[in-house]
Design a protein around this motif. Structure first.
Motif, PDB file in Angstrom:
ATOM      1  N   LEU A  62     -38.734  85.295  -4.514  1.00 33.86           N
ATOM      2  CA  LEU A  62     -39.895  85.335  -3.621  1.00 33.86           C
ATOM      3  C   LEU A  62     -41.198  85.022  -4.354  1.00 33.86           C
ATOM      4  O   LEU A  62     -42.112  84.432  -3.779  1.00 33.86           O
ATOM      5  CB  LEU A  62     -39.991  86.702  -2.942  1.00 33.86           C
ATOM      6  CG  LEU A  62     -38.885  87.030  -1.944  1.00 33.86           C
ATOM      7  CD1 LEU A  62     -39.017  88.465  -1.442  1.00 33.86           C
ATOM      8  CD2 LEU A  62     -38.888  86.053  -0.781  1.00 33.86           C
ATOM      9  N   ALA A  63     -41.290  85.414  -5.616  1.00 39.47           N
ATOM     10  CA  ALA A  63     -42.515  85.204  -6.394  1.00 39.47           C
ATOM     11  C   ALA A  63     -42.492  83.915  -7.196  1.00 39.47           C
ATOM     12  O   ALA A  63     -43.424  83.661  -7.967  1.00 39.47           O
ATOM     13  CB  ALA A  63     -42.733  86.389  -7.335  1.00 39.47           C
ATOM     14  N   LEU A  64     -41.462  83.113  -7.034  1.00 38.65           N
ATOM     15  CA  LEU A  64     -41.321  81.910  -7.851  1.00 38.65           C
ATOM     16  C   LEU A  64     -42.544  80.993  -7.830  1.00 38.65           C
ATOM     17  O   LEU A  64     -42.944  80.497  -8.889  1.00 38.65           O
ATOM     18  CB  LEU A  64     -40.053  81.149  -7.445  1.00 38.65           C
ATOM     19  CG  LEU A  64     -39.556  80.104  -8.414  1.00 38.65           C
ATOM     20  CD1 LEU A  64     -39.285  80.715  -9.787  1.00 38.65           C
ATOM     21  CD2 LEU A  64     -38.293  79.446  -7.882  1.00 38.65           C
ATOM     22  N   PRO A  65     -43.182  80.736  -6.675  1.00 38.41           N
ATOM     23  CA  PRO A  65     -44.393  79.893  -6.721  1.00 38.41           C
ATOM     24  C   PRO A  65     -45.488  80.472  -7.623  1.00 38.41           C
ATOM     25  O   PRO A  65     -46.100  79.742  -8.407  1.00 38.41           O
ATOM     26  CB  PRO A  65     -44.850  79.843  -5.263  1.00 38.41           C
ATOM     27  CG  PRO A  65     -43.624  80.104  -4.473  1.00 38.41           C
ATOM     28  CD  PRO A  65     -42.804  81.054  -5.294  1.00 38.41           C
ATOM     29  N   MET A  66     -45.706  81.791  -7.549  1.00 41.62           N
ATOM     30  CA  MET A  66     -46.727  82.413  -8.399  1.00 41.62           C
ATOM     31  C   MET A  66     -46.312  82.398  -9.870  1.00 41.62           C
ATOM     32  O   MET A  66     -47.163  82.250 -10.753  1.00 41.62           O
ATOM     33  CB  MET A  66     -46.988  83.858  -7.954  1.00 41.62           C
ATOM     34  CG  MET A  66     -47.757  83.957  -6.660  1.00 41.62           C
ATOM     35  SD  MET A  66     -49.355  83.133  -6.732  1.00 41.62           S
ATOM     36  CE  MET A  66     -50.177  84.094  -7.983  1.00 41.62           C
ATOM     37  N   ILE A  67     -45.035  82.548 -10.125  1.00 38.83           N
ATOM     38  CA  ILE A  67     -44.545  82.507 -11.500  1.00 38.83           C
ATOM     39  C   ILE A  67     -44.766  81.127 -12.088  1.00 38.83           C
ATOM     40  O   ILE A  67     -45.208  80.987 -13.236  1.00 38.83           O
ATOM     41  CB  ILE A  67     -43.057  82.919 -11.553  1.00 38.83           C
ATOM     42  CG1 ILE A  67     -42.904  84.396 -11.173  1.00 38.83           C
ATOM     43  CG2 ILE A  67     -42.469  82.664 -12.932  1.00 38.83           C
ATOM     44  CD1 ILE A  67     -41.474  84.828 -10.928  1.00 38.83           C
ATOM     45  N   ILE A  68     -44.497  80.103 -11.310  1.00 39.78           N
ATOM     46  CA  ILE A  68     -44.684  78.725 -11.778  1.00 39.78           C
ATOM     47  C   ILE A  68     -46.167  78.421 -11.980  1.00 39.78           C
ATOM     48  O   ILE A  68     -46.560  77.857 -13.008  1.00 39.78           O
ATOM     49  CB  ILE A  68     -44.035  77.727 -10.797  1.00 39.78           C
ATOM     50  CG1 ILE A  68     -42.519  77.882 -10.847  1.00 39.78           C
ATOM     51  CG2 ILE A  68     -44.444  76.293 -11.119  1.00 39.78           C
ATOM     52  CD1 ILE A  68     -41.778  77.119  -9.773  1.00 39.78           C
ATOM     53  N   ILE A  69     -46.998  78.803 -11.019  1.00 42.43           N
ATOM     54  CA  ILE A  69     -48.440  78.533 -11.126  1.00 42.43           C
ATOM     55  C   ILE A  69     -49.043  79.235 -12.341  1.00 42.43           C
ATOM     56  O   ILE A  69     -49.885  78.680 -13.042  1.00 42.43           O
ATOM     57  CB  ILE A  69     -49.168  78.954  -9.836  1.00 42.43           C
ATOM     58  CG1 ILE A  69     -48.798  77.994  -8.702  1.00 42.43           C
ATOM     59  CG2 ILE A  69     -50.675  78.995 -10.022  1.00 42.43           C
ATOM     60  CD1 ILE A  69     -49.284  78.425  -7.342  1.00 42.43           C
ATOM     61  N   SER A  70     -48.591  80.462 -12.606  1.00 42.34           N
ATOM     62  CA  SER A  70     -49.157  81.230 -13.717  1.00 42.34           C
ATOM     63  C   SER A  70     -48.436  80.965 -15.038  1.00 42.34           C
ATOM     64  O   SER A  70     -48.704  81.650 -16.027  1.00 42.34           O
ATOM     65  CB  SER A  70     -49.097  82.724 -13.400  1.00 42.34           C
ATOM     66  OG  SER A  70     -47.755  83.166 -13.393  1.00 42.34           O
ATOM     67  N   LEU A  71     -47.531  80.010 -15.045  1.00 41.71           N
ATOM     68  CA  LEU A  71     -46.750  79.654 -16.232  1.00 41.71           C
ATOM     69  C   LEU A  71     -45.943  80.845 -16.765  1.00 41.71           C
ATOM     70  O   LEU A  71     -45.772  81.019 -17.968  1.00 41.71           O
ATOM     71  CB  LEU A  71     -47.654  79.085 -17.333  1.00 41.71           C
ATOM     72  CG  LEU A  71     -48.459  77.839 -16.945  1.00 41.71           C
ATOM     73  CD1 LEU A  71     -49.399  77.447 -18.063  1.00 41.71           C
ATOM     74  CD2 LEU A  71     -47.534  76.696 -16.572  1.00 41.71           C
ATOM     75  N   GLY A  72     -45.469  81.670 -15.849  1.00 41.76           N
ATOM     76  CA  GLY A  72     -44.590  82.770 -16.213  1.00 41.76           C
ATOM     77  C   GLY A  72     -45.265  84.116 -16.368  1.00 41.76           C
ATOM     78  O   GLY A  72     -44.593  85.135 -16.455  1.00 41.76           O
ATOM     79  N   PHE A  73     -46.600  84.145 -16.407  1.00 40.22           N
ATOM     80  CA  PHE A  73     -47.298  85.413 -16.609  1.00 40.22           C
ATOM     81  C   PHE A  73     -47.145  86.369 -15.421  1.00 40.22           C
ATOM     82  O   PHE A  73     -47.281  87.575 -15.582  1.00 40.22           O
ATOM     83  CB  PHE A  73     -48.785  85.190 -16.911  1.00 40.22           C
ATOM     84  CG  PHE A  73     -49.012  84.694 -18.301  1.00 40.22           C
ATOM     85  CD1 PHE A  73     -48.785  85.513 -19.387  1.00 40.22           C
ATOM     86  CD2 PHE A  73     -49.452  83.404 -18.518  1.00 40.22           C
ATOM     87  CE1 PHE A  73     -48.981  85.063 -20.674  1.00 40.22           C
ATOM     88  CE2 PHE A  73     -49.655  82.942 -19.808  1.00 40.22           C
ATOM     89  CZ  PHE A  73     -49.419  83.769 -20.887  1.00 40.22           C
TER      90      PHE A  73
END
Length: 127
Positions: A62-73
């Motif tokens: 579910l958080a994959l878009p945010m994980i990608i945008i934040s480069l994993g942070f």
């Protein structure tokens, strides 16, 4: 050794590592309220192991878009939420969300270091 036995042993190892990581996090982070009983840490470690096995993959997807945008942070937030959820479900452990993020970092580092060390030992014994 069957696959089920290997998975059970891996779960027991994760339980032990999560319990150790939570115990170290309680000692390092002063804003975590802990009853002092080792049984509460073991229960919290078990709950964290189950939460990580069942809920964490769903949250990561579910958080994959945010994980990608934040480069994993954003994984720090996901890990912190897993620890926060564990504290909410554990009888002897209380912490705020900020403390849960810090505890998630500590637990993650302990898990990474000890799992890596354990994996090297297994490979050394196989050769």
């Amino acid at each position: 050794m069957s696959n089920i036995q290997k998975q059970f042993l891996q779960f027991l190892l994760r339980w032990a590592l999560n319990s150790l990581g939570l115990w170290i996090a309680v000692r390092l982070i002063g804003s975590i309220n802990y009853s002092g009983a080792i049984s509460d840490i073991l229960v919290a470690g078990f709950i964290l192991s189950v939460v990580n096995a069942v809920l964490k993959p769903i949250f990561v997807i579910l958080a994959l878009p945010m994980i990608i945008i934040s480069l994993g942070f954003f994984m720090l937030i996901v890990n912190g939420f897993m620890v926060y959820l564990t504290a909410a479900l554990s009888p002897g452990l209380q912490m705020g969300f900020g403390s849960a993020i810090l505890a998630g970092i500590v637990v993650g580092l302990i898990n990474y270091a000890l799992t890596h060390l354990f994996d090297l030992r297994v490979k050394a014994n196989q050769t």
